[in-house]
Design a protein around this motif. Sequence first.
Motif, PDB file in Angstrom:
ATOM      1  N   MET A 180       1.029  -1.614   0.404  1.00 26.55           N
ATOM      2  CA  MET A 180      -0.035  -0.369   0.160  1.00 26.55           C
ATOM      3  C   MET A 180       0.672   1.288   0.662  1.00 26.55           C
ATOM      4  O   MET A 180       0.021   2.377   0.155  1.00 26.55           O
ATOM      5  CB  MET A 180      -0.902  -0.079   1.197  1.00 26.55           C
ATOM      6  CG  MET A 180      -2.067  -1.281   1.298  1.00 26.55           C
ATOM      7  SD  MET A 180      -2.974  -0.975  -0.446  1.00 26.55           S
ATOM      8  CE  MET A 180      -4.017  -2.335  -0.134  1.00 26.55           C
ATOM      9  N   ASP A 181       1.732   1.137  -0.463  1.00 28.39           N
ATOM     10  CA  ASP A 181       3.255   2.182  -0.685  1.00 28.39           C
ATOM     11  C   ASP A 181       2.247   2.948  -1.511  1.00 28.39           C
ATOM     12  O   ASP A 181       1.818   3.421  -2.186  1.00 28.39           O
ATOM     13  CB  ASP A 181       3.970   1.807  -1.101  1.00 28.39           C
ATOM     14  CG  ASP A 181       5.159   2.860  -2.175  1.00 28.39           C
ATOM     15  OD1 ASP A 181       5.329   3.944  -1.279  1.00 28.39           O
ATOM     16  OD2 ASP A 181       6.466   2.710  -1.820  1.00 28.39           O
ATOM     17  N   SER A 182       2.212   4.341  -0.861  1.00 33.92           N
ATOM     18  CA  SER A 182       1.358   5.552  -1.745  1.00 33.92           C
ATOM     19  C   SER A 182       2.377   5.844  -3.200  1.00 33.92           C
ATOM     20  O   SER A 182       1.780   7.433  -4.110  1.00 33.92           O
ATOM     21  CB  SER A 182       1.770   6.797  -1.081  1.00 33.92           C
ATOM     22  OG  SER A 182       3.070   7.385  -0.481  1.00 33.92           O
ATOM     23  N   ASN A 183       3.258   5.331  -3.101  1.00 36.88           N
ATOM     24  CA  ASN A 183       3.915   5.592  -4.578  1.00 36.88           C
ATOM     25  C   ASN A 183       3.879   4.384  -5.735  1.00 36.88           C
ATOM     26  O   ASN A 183       4.590   4.053  -6.724  1.00 36.88           O
ATOM     27  CB  ASN A 183       5.325   5.565  -4.429  1.00 36.88           C
ATOM     28  CG  ASN A 183       6.235   6.859  -3.973  1.00 36.88           C
ATOM     29  OD1 ASN A 183       6.018   7.498  -4.654  1.00 36.88           O
ATOM     30  ND2 ASN A 183       6.595   6.937  -2.778  1.00 36.88           N
ATOM     31  N   GLY A 184       3.084   3.674  -4.767  1.00 37.28           N
ATOM     32  CA  GLY A 184       3.017   2.351  -5.676  1.00 37.28           C
ATOM     33  C   GLY A 184       1.631   1.799  -6.486  1.00 37.28           C
ATOM     34  O   GLY A 184       0.618   3.209  -6.276  1.00 37.28           O
ATOM     35  N   PRO A 185       1.299   1.120  -7.272  1.00 34.79           N
ATOM     36  CA  PRO A 185       0.251   0.900  -8.112  1.00 34.79           C
ATOM     37  C   PRO A 185      -0.688   0.216  -7.839  1.00 34.79           C
ATOM     38  O   PRO A 185      -1.511   1.129  -8.209  1.00 34.79           O
ATOM     39  CB  PRO A 185       1.158  -0.763  -8.881  1.00 34.79           C
ATOM     40  CG  PRO A 185       2.027  -1.237  -8.318  1.00 34.79           C
ATOM     41  CD  PRO A 185       1.644  -0.317  -7.008  1.00 34.79           C
ATOM     42  N   LEU A 186      -1.138  -0.779  -6.564  1.00 28.46           N
ATOM     43  CA  LEU A 186      -2.052  -0.061  -6.009  1.00 28.46           C
ATOM     44  C   LEU A 186      -2.688   0.739  -5.287  1.00 28.46           C
ATOM     45  O   LEU A 186      -4.497   1.273  -5.870  1.00 28.46           O
ATOM     46  CB  LEU A 186      -2.053  -1.846  -4.928  1.00 28.46           C
ATOM     47  CG  LEU A 186      -1.953  -2.528  -4.638  1.00 28.46           C
ATOM     48  CD1 LEU A 186      -1.304  -4.089  -3.899  1.00 28.46           C
ATOM     49  CD2 LEU A 186      -2.990  -3.582  -5.177  1.00 28.46           C
TER      50      LEU A 186
END
Length: 198
Positions: A180-186
């Motif tokens: 759930m990284d705010s830089n990530g695809p999800l």
Amino acid sequence: MRLFDYVQSINGDPMPLPEPAKRKHLHTREVSFTGYEREDGLFDVEGHLVDTKTYSFPNKDRGEIKAGEAIHNMRLRLTVDEEMIVRDVAVSIDDSPFNMCTTITPAFDVLKGMQVGPGWNRRVREKLGGVKGCTHLVEMLAPIATATYQTLYPALKRRRENLPEEERDKPSLIDGCHAMDSNGPLVKERWPEYYVGK
């Protein structure tokens, strides 16, 4: 990690542990958590812990604890509302190594009125740590908090979606783990307004 193993892991295929050294099974701890939505609008989240050994041994209070017989067999139920405030607590100790263990169960009433959320583990330790509680029941209160959130997630999601957009808080899942990284695809897919990647 080999590339093939990594691809298996991201595709959802099982990734077993490496082959262990030759060994002898001594102890098993089984812990489970189950969440329920009640007809009265509250939620029950129950934890169950069982410890067993593969061998028998003497015990002063029980005479002998046989192989496979529960050393600890304990249950804990939190009843919470949609704000994750603890409205009721139930605790039972069916098996323990000492007869006096069962006398601590009323102490867990101090959880009533507490909110499951940030600071939960610290507050639990303050109220029930050491001689004020039971080590094994207190240990269950950390993962039962996560199970409570998982149980209430659909209700919390519905409530958030029913709020006007300007009143919605940032979802607490964001930046809570690797996925759930705010830089990530999800996050980019589910909550593009909170995505900070390029």
